[in-house]
Design a protein around this motif. Structure first.
Motif, PDB file in Angstrom:
ATOM      1  N   ASN A 184       0.940  -1.245   0.124  1.00  0.00           N
ATOM      2  CA  ASN A 184      -0.012  -0.167  -0.004  1.00  0.00           C
ATOM      3  C   ASN A 184       0.700   1.276   0.269  1.00  0.00           C
ATOM      4  N   VAL A 185       2.054   1.085   0.847  1.00  0.00           N
ATOM      5  CA  VAL A 185       2.733   2.345   0.930  1.00  0.00           C
ATOM      6  C   VAL A 185       3.499   2.734  -0.504  1.00  0.00           C
ATOM      7  N   GLU A 186       3.941   1.743  -1.058  1.00  0.00           N
ATOM      8  CA  GLU A 186       4.651   1.681  -2.357  1.00  0.00           C
ATOM      9  C   GLU A 186       3.575   2.246  -3.613  1.00  0.00           C
ATOM     10  N   TYR A 187       2.372   1.954  -3.387  1.00  0.00           N
ATOM     11  CA  TYR A 187       1.451   2.288  -4.507  1.00  0.00           C
ATOM     12  C   TYR A 187       0.900   3.803  -3.912  1.00  0.00           C
ATOM     13  N   LEU A 188       1.060   4.182  -2.719  1.00  0.00           N
ATOM     14  CA  LEU A 188       0.482   5.483  -2.383  1.00  0.00           C
ATOM     15  C   LEU A 188       1.830   6.400  -2.876  1.00  0.00           C
ATOM     16  N   LEU A 189       3.018   5.970  -2.602  1.00  0.00           N
ATOM     17  CA  LEU A 189       4.064   6.967  -3.453  1.00  0.00           C
ATOM     18  C   LEU A 189       3.752   7.415  -4.819  1.00  0.00           C
ATOM     19  N   LYS A 190       3.048   6.504  -5.433  1.00  0.00           N
ATOM     20  CA  LYS A 190       2.791   6.755  -7.043  1.00  0.00           C
ATOM     21  C   LYS A 190       1.641   7.321  -7.168  1.00  0.00           C
ATOM     22  N   CYS A 191       0.874   7.701  -6.217  1.00  0.00           N
ATOM     23  CA  CYS A 191      -0.702   8.241  -6.331  1.00  0.00           C
ATOM     24  C   CYS A 191      -0.610   9.505  -6.443  1.00  0.00           C
ATOM     25  N   LYS A 192      -1.486  10.310  -6.673  1.00  0.00           N
ATOM     26  CA  LYS A 192      -1.985  11.436  -6.495  1.00  0.00           C
ATOM     27  C   LYS A 192      -3.228  11.980  -5.748  1.00  0.00           C
ATOM     28  N   THR A 193      -4.290  10.893  -5.888  1.00  0.00           N
ATOM     29  CA  THR A 193      -5.315  11.424  -5.138  1.00  0.00           C
ATOM     30  C   THR A 193      -5.772  10.172  -4.470  1.00  0.00           C
ATOM     31  N   ILE A 194      -6.276  10.493  -3.004  1.00  0.00           N
ATOM     32  CA  ILE A 194      -6.819   9.442  -2.289  1.00  0.00           C
ATOM     33  C   ILE A 194      -8.210   9.705  -1.568  1.00  0.00           C
ATOM     34  N   ASN A 195      -9.069   8.739  -1.635  1.00  0.00           N
ATOM     35  CA  ASN A 195     -10.510   8.970  -1.143  1.00  0.00           C
ATOM     36  C   ASN A 195     -10.775   7.847  -0.332  1.00  0.00           C
ATOM     37  N   ILE A 196     -11.148   8.274   1.025  1.00  0.00           N
ATOM     38  CA  ILE A 196     -11.725   7.447   2.212  1.00  0.00           C
ATOM     39  C   ILE A 196     -13.319   7.676   2.202  1.00  0.00           C
ATOM     40  N   ILE A 197     -14.116   6.526   1.804  1.00  0.00           N
ATOM     41  CA  ILE A 197     -15.391   6.680   1.969  1.00  0.00           C
ATOM     42  C   ILE A 197     -15.964   5.850   3.290  1.00  0.00           C
ATOM     43  N   SER A 198     -17.302   6.290   3.658  1.00  0.00           N
ATOM     44  CA  SER A 198     -18.001   5.680   4.797  1.00  0.00           C
ATOM     45  C   SER A 198     -18.549   4.520   4.503  1.00  0.00           C
ATOM     46  N   ASP A 199     -18.534   3.900   3.329  1.00  0.00           N
ATOM     47  CA  ASP A 199     -19.511   2.695   3.130  1.00  0.00           C
ATOM     48  C   ASP A 199     -18.817   1.467   3.530  1.00  0.00           C
ATOM     49  N   ILE A 200     -19.374   0.713   4.199  1.00  0.00           N
ATOM     50  CA  ILE A 200     -19.057  -0.669   4.544  1.00  0.00           C
ATOM     51  C   ILE A 200     -19.467  -1.845   4.046  1.00  0.00           C
ATOM     52  N   ASP A 201     -18.700  -2.654   3.287  1.00  0.00           N
ATOM     53  CA  ASP A 201     -19.384  -3.674   2.483  1.00  0.00           C
ATOM     54  C   ASP A 201     -18.672  -4.929   2.692  1.00  0.00           C
ATOM     55  N   TYR A 202     -17.438  -4.857   3.333  1.00  0.00           N
ATOM     56  CA  TYR A 202     -16.483  -5.987   3.400  1.00  0.00           C
ATOM     57  C   TYR A 202     -16.699  -6.746   4.760  1.00  0.00           C
ATOM     58  N   TYR A 203     -16.860  -8.119   4.742  1.00  0.00           N
ATOM     59  CA  TYR A 203     -17.066  -8.713   5.813  1.00  0.00           C
ATOM     60  C   TYR A 203     -15.626  -9.761   6.172  1.00  0.00           C
ATOM     61  N   TYR A 204     -14.861  -9.373   7.245  1.00  0.00           N
ATOM     62  CA  TYR A 204     -13.672 -10.136   7.207  1.00  0.00           C
ATOM     63  C   TYR A 204     -13.893 -11.030   8.313  1.00  0.00           C
ATOM     64  N   ILE A 205     -13.714 -12.551   8.165  1.00  0.00           N
ATOM     65  CA  ILE A 205     -14.087 -13.332   9.125  1.00  0.00           C
ATOM     66  C   ILE A 205     -12.693 -13.552   9.924  1.00  0.00           C
ATOM     67  N   GLN A 206     -12.851 -13.619  11.187  1.00  0.00           N
ATOM     68  CA  GLN A 206     -11.793 -13.834  12.031  1.00  0.00           C
ATOM     69  C   GLN A 206     -11.458 -15.108  12.505  1.00  0.00           C
ATOM     70  N   THR A 207     -10.502 -15.914  11.661  1.00  0.00           N
ATOM     71  CA  THR A 207     -10.143 -17.013  11.843  1.00  0.00           C
ATOM     72  C   THR A 207      -8.946 -17.458  12.654  1.00  0.00           C
ATOM     73  N   GLU A 208      -8.740 -18.941  12.899  1.00  0.00           N
ATOM     74  CA  GLU A 208      -7.592 -19.054  13.778  1.00  0.00           C
ATOM     75  C   GLU A 208      -6.470 -18.722  12.728  1.00  0.00           C
ATOM     76  N   ASN A 209      -5.206 -18.044  13.175  1.00  0.00           N
ATOM     77  CA  ASN A 209      -4.235 -17.753  12.408  1.00  0.00           C
ATOM     78  C   ASN A 209      -2.967 -18.150  12.948  1.00  0.00           C
ATOM     79  N   SER A 210      -2.487 -19.259  12.723  1.00  0.00           N
ATOM     80  CA  SER A 210      -1.184 -19.779  13.226  1.00  0.00           C
ATOM     81  C   SER A 210      -0.053 -18.791  13.164  1.00  0.00           C
TER      82      SER A 210
END
Length: 333
Positions: A184-210
Motif C-alpha cells: 500500500n505504501v509503495e502504491y501510495l507513493l505513486k498516487c496523486k489522489t486518495i479518497n476514504i469513503i464511509s460505506d462498509i461492504d466487506y466482511y472479514y471473518i476472524q479465523t485461527e491464524n497460526s
C-alpha cells in the motif's frame, strides 16, 4: 470487451468458506468485472470448487499453481489481470452486493478505501472511517495526515492497474507478515489522489491464524521495512515518524514475549536476541524520548538500558517474590 475491474482472490485451505466468498462476488450489483481465483496448491477441495465456478460463469478465471504463499498468489493474479481497476478479496471473507459499486463511485481516484466488518458467526464489529479526500502533496507537507489514511490490508480498497504496472509494484514474497502495508505504501507513493469513503461492504471473518501465534524473529525487520517506506512520505525528523517507530517497537516486543512464553530454551534465547535487536535499532533509540513522554516511561528506561529483553524473566521473579512475601505476611500476620 475487457472487464473494467479485476478481482483477485488467493485461495488456500478455504474449502469451508470459498463458496460463500465467490457467490458474494458474483452477485455484485456492478457487473463489469472478472474474478481471478488463484488456487495456491490447496490440499482440500478448493481446486475442484474453483474449476466448477469457472465452468458456470465466464467471468471466472482460475490459476492453479504450487503453494508459494499469499503474496506470490496475488502477484500471479496481477500478472494476468485485464481490468482497469484492481480489487482484492480473501477467500475466507465475503462482501455485500454493493462492494464494487461503492468503491467505484469516486471513479477517477487513484486509491479508494472503505471500512469493514470483523467477526464470525453473525457477530460483527464495525470498523469504519471518516470520509475524506487527500492528495500525496498534502501528506508530504503535513505528515500527521498519514494517520488518517488506512494502510493495513489490501481488501476493501480500489487500485488503478496502470499505477501498479507502470511502477512495477508487487507484493514482497520474502515477508510472511506486513506485506499488505508495504504494498500500500509503495502504491501510495505513486498516487496523486486518495479518497476514504464511509460505506462498509466487506466482511472479514476472524479465523485461527497460526502465523500470529508462532514466534518469528523477522517480525521487526519486516515491520520496519514498511515504516521506513512510509517515511518517504512523512520524513524522519518529526514526531509522526518517531511515534510510529515507538508504537511498532512496543507491538513487536509484545508479540515476541507472547509467542515465546512457555517455549524451550532455544526460543527463549531467540526472543532475548530479537528484543535486543529492537532496543539497539537506531530509530528505536531516537524514539525512546517519545516513550518517556507517555505512559511507557518504565519501558523506555528499560529499553535505554538494554534491560527490556529480560523483562519477562524479571517479571516472573517479581511475581515469585511477591507470592513469597504475601505467604510470609499471612503466616506472621
Amino acid at each position: 470487451m475487457s472487464p473494467q475491474i479485476s478481482i483477485i482472490v488467493p485461495v488456500y485451505n478455504a474449502e469451508k468458506y470459498i463458496k460463500k466468498c465467490i457467490d458474494s462476488i458474483l452477485q455484485q450489483s456492478y457487473k463489469n468485472f472478472e474474478l481471478i481465483l488463484v488456487e495456491d496448491g490447496s490440499p482440500d477441495k478448493c481446486p475442484e470448487i474453483c474449476d466448477q465456478y469457472a465452468k458456470q460463469d465466464s467471468r471466472v478465471r482460475v490459476i492453479h499453481k504450487r503453494n508459494e504463499g499469499v503474496s506470490a498468489a496475488r502477484n500471479s493474479g496481477l500478472q494476468i489481470s485485464k481490468g482497469e481497476y484492481i480489487f482484492f478479496v480473501d477467500s475466507d471473507d465475503f462482501v455485500s452486493k454493493t462492494y464494487l459499486q461503492h468503491l467505484m463511485s469516486p471513479l477517477d481516484i487513484d486509491y479508494v478505501v472503505s471500512g469493514y466488518f470483523r467477526g464470525k458467526d453473525e457477530c460483527w464489529e464495525q470498523h469504519g472511517y471518516f470520509s475524506g479526500q487527500f492528495n500525496i502533496y498534502e501528506l508530504c507537507k503535513n505528515p500527521e495526515l498519514i494517520g488518517q489514511v488506512p494502510l493495513g490490508m489490501v481488501w476493501a480498497r480500489k487500485y488503478k492497474r496502470s499505477i501498479i504496472y507502470i511502477n512495477g509494484i508487487k507484493f514482497d514474497t520474502t515477508m510472511a507478515r506486513g506485506e499488505d502495508v508495504l504494498f500500500n505504501v509503495e502504491y501510495l507513493l505513486k498516487c496523486k489522489t486518495i479518497n476514504i469513503i464511509s460505506d462498509i461492504d466487506y466482511y472479514y471473518i476472524q479465523t485461527e491464524n497460526s502465523a500470529t501465534e508462532q514466534f518469528n524473529p523477522n517480525l521487526f525487520k519486516w515491520s520496519m521495512k514498511s515504516i521506513l517506506k512510509i517515511a518517504e512520505i512523512t520524513g524522519k525528523d518529526n514526531d509522526v515518524f518517531l511515534s510510529r517507530v515507538w508504537n511498532n517497537a512496543m507491538l513487536v516486543c509484545d508479540n515476541y514475549f507472547l509467542t515465546s512464553e512457555g517455549k524451550g530454551c532455544r526460543i527463549q534465547f531467540q526472543m532475548v536476541k530479537s528484543v535486543f535487536q529492537v532496543c539497539r535499532n537506531i530509530y528505536v533509540r531516537k524514539s525512546i524520548k517519545y516513550g518517556k513522554n507517555n505512559e511507557n516511561k518504565i519501558i523506555a528506561l528499560l529499553m535505554k538500558l538494554y534491560i527490556y529483553p529480560f523483562f519477562p524473566f524479571i517479571y516472573k521473579i517479581y511475581k515469585w517474590l511477591k507470592r513469597i512475601w504475601l505467604k510470609e505476611r499471612k503466616v506472621h500476620g
